[in-house]
Write a protein that holds these residues in place. Structure first.
Motif, PDB file in Angstrom:
ATOM      1  N   MET A   1       0.850  -1.182   0.000  1.00  0.00           N
ATOM      2  CA  MET A   1       0.000   0.000   0.000  1.00  0.00           C
ATOM      3  C   MET A   1       0.896   1.246   0.000  1.00  0.00           C
ATOM      4  N   GLN A   2       0.492   2.217  -0.770  1.00  0.00           N
ATOM      5  CA  GLN A   2       1.248   3.471  -0.772  1.00  0.00           C
ATOM      6  C   GLN A   2       0.519   4.519   0.055  1.00  0.00           C
ATOM      7  N   PHE A   3       1.316   5.286   0.791  1.00  0.00           N
ATOM      8  CA  PHE A   3       0.801   6.360   1.620  1.00  0.00           C
ATOM      9  C   PHE A   3       1.628   7.615   1.379  1.00  0.00           C
ATOM     10  N   ALA A   4       0.942   8.768   1.341  1.00  0.00           N
ATOM     11  CA  ALA A   4       1.621  10.060   1.302  1.00  0.00           C
ATOM     12  C   ALA A   4       1.729  10.556   2.734  1.00  0.00           C
ATOM     13  N   LEU A   5       2.924  10.946   3.124  1.00  0.00           N
ATOM     14  CA  LEU A   5       3.175  11.531   4.438  1.00  0.00           C
ATOM     15  C   LEU A   5       3.469  13.006   4.182  1.00  0.00           C
ATOM     16  N   ILE A   6       2.482  13.852   4.419  1.00  0.00           N
ATOM     17  CA  ILE A   6       2.541  15.268   4.048  1.00  0.00           C
ATOM     18  C   ILE A   6       2.843  16.072   5.297  1.00  0.00           C
ATOM     19  N   HIS A   7       4.024  16.675   5.329  1.00  0.00           N
ATOM     20  CA  HIS A   7       4.401  17.397   6.550  1.00  0.00           C
ATOM     21  C   HIS A   7       4.238  18.902   6.377  1.00  0.00           C
ATOM     22  N   SER A   8       3.664  19.506   7.420  1.00  0.00           N
ATOM     23  CA  SER A   8       3.383  20.942   7.384  1.00  0.00           C
ATOM     24  C   SER A   8       3.582  21.541   8.767  1.00  0.00           C
ATOM     25  N   TYR A   9       3.728  22.869   8.787  1.00  0.00           N
ATOM     26  CA  TYR A   9       3.860  23.609  10.044  1.00  0.00           C
ATOM     27  C   TYR A   9       3.472  25.048   9.797  1.00  0.00           C
ATOM     28  N   ASP A  10       3.287  25.795  10.867  1.00  0.00           N
ATOM     29  CA  ASP A  10       2.939  27.212  10.775  1.00  0.00           C
ATOM     30  C   ASP A  10       4.219  28.026  10.943  1.00  0.00           C
ATOM     31  N   PRO A  11       4.763  28.591   9.862  1.00  0.00           N
ATOM     32  CA  PRO A  11       6.028  29.316   9.955  1.00  0.00           C
ATOM     33  C   PRO A  11       5.943  30.595  10.782  1.00  0.00           C
ATOM     34  N   ILE A  92       9.226  11.602  11.278  1.00  0.00           N
ATOM     35  CA  ILE A  92       9.542  12.783  10.473  1.00  0.00           C
ATOM     36  C   ILE A  92       9.754  13.963  11.419  1.00  0.00           C
ATOM     37  N   PRO A  93      10.898  14.647  11.339  1.00  0.00           N
ATOM     38  CA  PRO A  93      11.202  15.714  12.286  1.00  0.00           C
ATOM     39  C   PRO A  93      10.125  16.794  12.406  1.00  0.00           C
ATOM     40  N   GLY A  98       5.046  20.553  14.025  1.00  0.00           N
ATOM     41  CA  GLY A  98       3.964  20.746  13.058  1.00  0.00           C
ATOM     42  C   GLY A  98       3.113  19.503  13.018  1.00  0.00           C
ATOM     43  N   THR A  99       2.704  19.106  11.833  1.00  0.00           N
ATOM     44  CA  THR A  99       1.905  17.892  11.683  1.00  0.00           C
ATOM     45  C   THR A  99       2.399  17.094  10.480  1.00  0.00           C
ATOM     46  N   VAL A 100       2.112  15.806  10.519  1.00  0.00           N
ATOM     47  CA  VAL A 100       2.350  14.941   9.369  1.00  0.00           C
ATOM     48  C   VAL A 100       1.034  14.239   9.089  1.00  0.00           C
ATOM     49  N   GLN A 101       0.433  14.579   7.970  1.00  0.00           N
ATOM     50  CA  GLN A 101      -0.824  13.942   7.574  1.00  0.00           C
ATOM     51  C   GLN A 101      -0.494  12.686   6.780  1.00  0.00           C
TER      52      GLN A 101
END
Length: 110
Positions: A1-11, A92-93, A98-101
């Motif tokens: 199964m493939q998953f996207a790990l999308i990392h974001s934060y509020d700069p 993921i650092p 932040g978050t990792v979706q």
């Protein structure tokens, strides 16, 4: 199964620290060595981004980024299931400030 790990934060409130580079390199090397990485990318700063919209046939381009959380990058991994994807996401650092979706990738046959 493939998953996207999308990392974001509020700069506007936090961001990556110089010390996290070593953690990224270690994680990237491990994911590559184990063969789970399909694709990975980091993104340039959000102030370089442009948003494209189409409304009533008119294309609009906005150079000003929206306030709030910004996507910093993504990994696409191929793992046995969601538990492994979540385990990797927690490493993921960016998850520390932040978050990792985690989202399953649709794989079209044909």
């Amino acid at each position: 199964m493939q998953f996207a790990l999308i990392h974001s934060y509020d700069p506007s409130t936090t961001g990556p620290a110089d010390a996290e580079v070593e953690r990224w390199l270690e994680l990237d090397a491990e994911l590559t060595r184990t063969g789970v990485v399909v694709h990975e990318s980091g993104f340039h700063p959000v102030d370089e981004a442009q948003d494209v919209t189409v409304r009533d046939g008119q294309v609009g381009v906005t150079a000003a980024p929206r306030a709030g959380s910004t996507v910093a990058g993504l990994h696409v991994v191929d793992v046995p299931g969601p538990d492994e994807a979540l385990r990797i996401a927690a490493r993921i650092p960016t998850a520390a400030y932040g978050t990792v979706q985690v989202r399953r990738v649709v794989q079209f046959e044909g």
